[in-house]
Write a protein that holds these residues in place. Structure first.
Motif, short mmCIF file in Angstrom:
data_model
loop_
_atom_site.label_atom_id
_atom_site.label_comp_id
_atom_site.label_asym_id
_atom_site.label_seq_id
_atom_site.Cartn_x
_atom_site.Cartn_y
_atom_site.Cartn_z
N VAL A 214 3.14 -13.82 -1.68
CA VAL A 214 4.05 -12.73 -1.30
C VAL A 214 3.59 -11.41 -1.94
N ARG A 215 3.24 -11.53 -3.21
CA ARG A 215 2.81 -10.32 -3.93
C ARG A 215 1.53 -9.75 -3.34
N LEU A 216 0.63 -10.66 -3.01
CA LEU A 216 -0.65 -10.26 -2.43
C LEU A 216 -0.43 -9.50 -1.12
N MET A 217 0.38 -10.10 -0.25
CA MET A 217 0.61 -9.48 1.07
C MET A 217 1.40 -8.18 0.94
N HIS A 218 2.34 -8.14 0.02
CA HIS A 218 3.11 -6.92 -0.18
C HIS A 218 2.16 -5.77 -0.53
N MET A 219 1.22 -6.11 -1.43
CA MET A 219 0.30 -5.07 -1.87
C MET A 219 -0.65 -4.63 -0.75
N TYR A 220 -1.20 -5.63 -0.03
CA TYR A 220 -2.10 -5.27 1.07
C TYR A 220 -1.38 -4.43 2.12
N ASP A 221 -0.19 -4.87 2.50
CA ASP A 221 0.53 -4.18 3.56
C ASP A 221 0.81 -2.73 3.16
N LYS A 222 1.17 -2.57 1.89
CA LYS A 222 1.49 -1.23 1.38
C LYS A 222 0.25 -0.33 1.42
#
Ligand code: GLU
Length: 269
Positions: free
Chosen positions: A90-98
């Protein structure tokens, strides 16, 4: 000759799969290396602007989960590793998406299990999903579904996973961003005279003997999984490059045909 071959090859690349390892994305304590991630996202967005279709295969879920939960070492038990992956993904995707969002890019998450790479029906569905995402100019971000796949049924390393993904989407090129410069004729950590091999026409037994299995503390793959990935993509008509993920503007340089890292050609198959 091999330099020209590489330049010519790169000019025709349209669809590229980029794999980035945990040791490139995170510090040994599991916290994100933000400078690296920002640079990676910027480079990928730039390739996308150049008109390429890009898929990112990103590790780092377990490492990021460890960081978030304050664990110093990768847990031994499967369920704790899976818990780390669930927290970290979740953290990984949150960061990428941002960060991709800052460059006007839309991302999508695809979590793959081994069955998706062998079962015909699932393969077809996965292929259709990727095609639909490419049509919408989305950048798919792939990882193995670590939170639910068990030891017996998992692919286990993202070098192999990215090769399967490249084959699935009929990519032209797989780029493995690693923490070393490429394949050496012997282990550079032990032998100071080790020489980087720039060009490999086929993964022969001699080439395989250059590899050693040792990975880093956070990553899963070593050279052996990278050579396996090369065999998979080469046999499906694609090429592969191993480069050092910490080098400046490395993705552009690869696509410009510069002689960086190790190029695994597909013409020798
Ligand atoms: N899928 C794992 C993760 O996200 C990594 C596997 C690998 O490092 O190759 O942590």
């Amino acid at each position: 000759m091999t330099v020209e071959r590489r330049e010519t090859f790169m000019k025709d690349v349209k669809r590229v799969v980029i794999k980035v390892g945990s040791s490139t994305l995170t510090y040994p304590n599991g916290l994100f290396n933000l400078g690296r991630i920002e640079s990676l996202v910027r480079q990928i967005s730039n390739l996308h602007n150049r008109g390429l279709e890009v898929i990112l295969v990103s590790s780092g879920a377990i490492a990021a989960g460890m960081g978030r939960l304050g664990l110093k070492e990768k847990p031994k038990s499967m369920s704790r590793k899976q818990a780390c992956a669930a927290v970290g993904q979740v953290r990984l995707m949150h960061m990428y998406d941002k960060i991709f969002g800052e460059y006007g890019k839309t991302t999508a998450q695809i979590l793959i299990t081994k069955d998706d790479t062998v079962d015909k029906k699932r393969l077809r569905h996965a292929k259709n999903t990727f095609s639909a995402l490419f049509k919408e100019k989305v950048i798919p971000i792939v990882n193995e579904n670590d939170a639910i796949t068990t030891e017996e049924i998992k692919i286990g390393d993202n070098d192999t996973l990215s090769a399967y993904v490249c084959k699935l989407v009929q990519g032209d090129l797989l780029i493995l961003m690693s923490d070393i410069d490429g394949l050496y004729n012997c282990n550079p950590n032990i032998n100071k005279d080790a020489k980087l091999i720039n060009y490999v026409s086929a993964v022969t037994d001699e080439i395989a003997s250059c590899a050693e299995g040792a990975g880093t503390k956070l990553g899963t793959g070593g050279m052996i999984t990278k050579l396996r990935a090369a065999s998979i993509v080469n046999s499906s008509g694609a090429a592969m490059v191993i480069v050092n993920g910490s080098e400046t503007d490395i993705l552009n340089r690869v696509l410009n045909g510069e002689e960086v890292g190790t190029f695994f050609d597909c013409s020798g198959i």
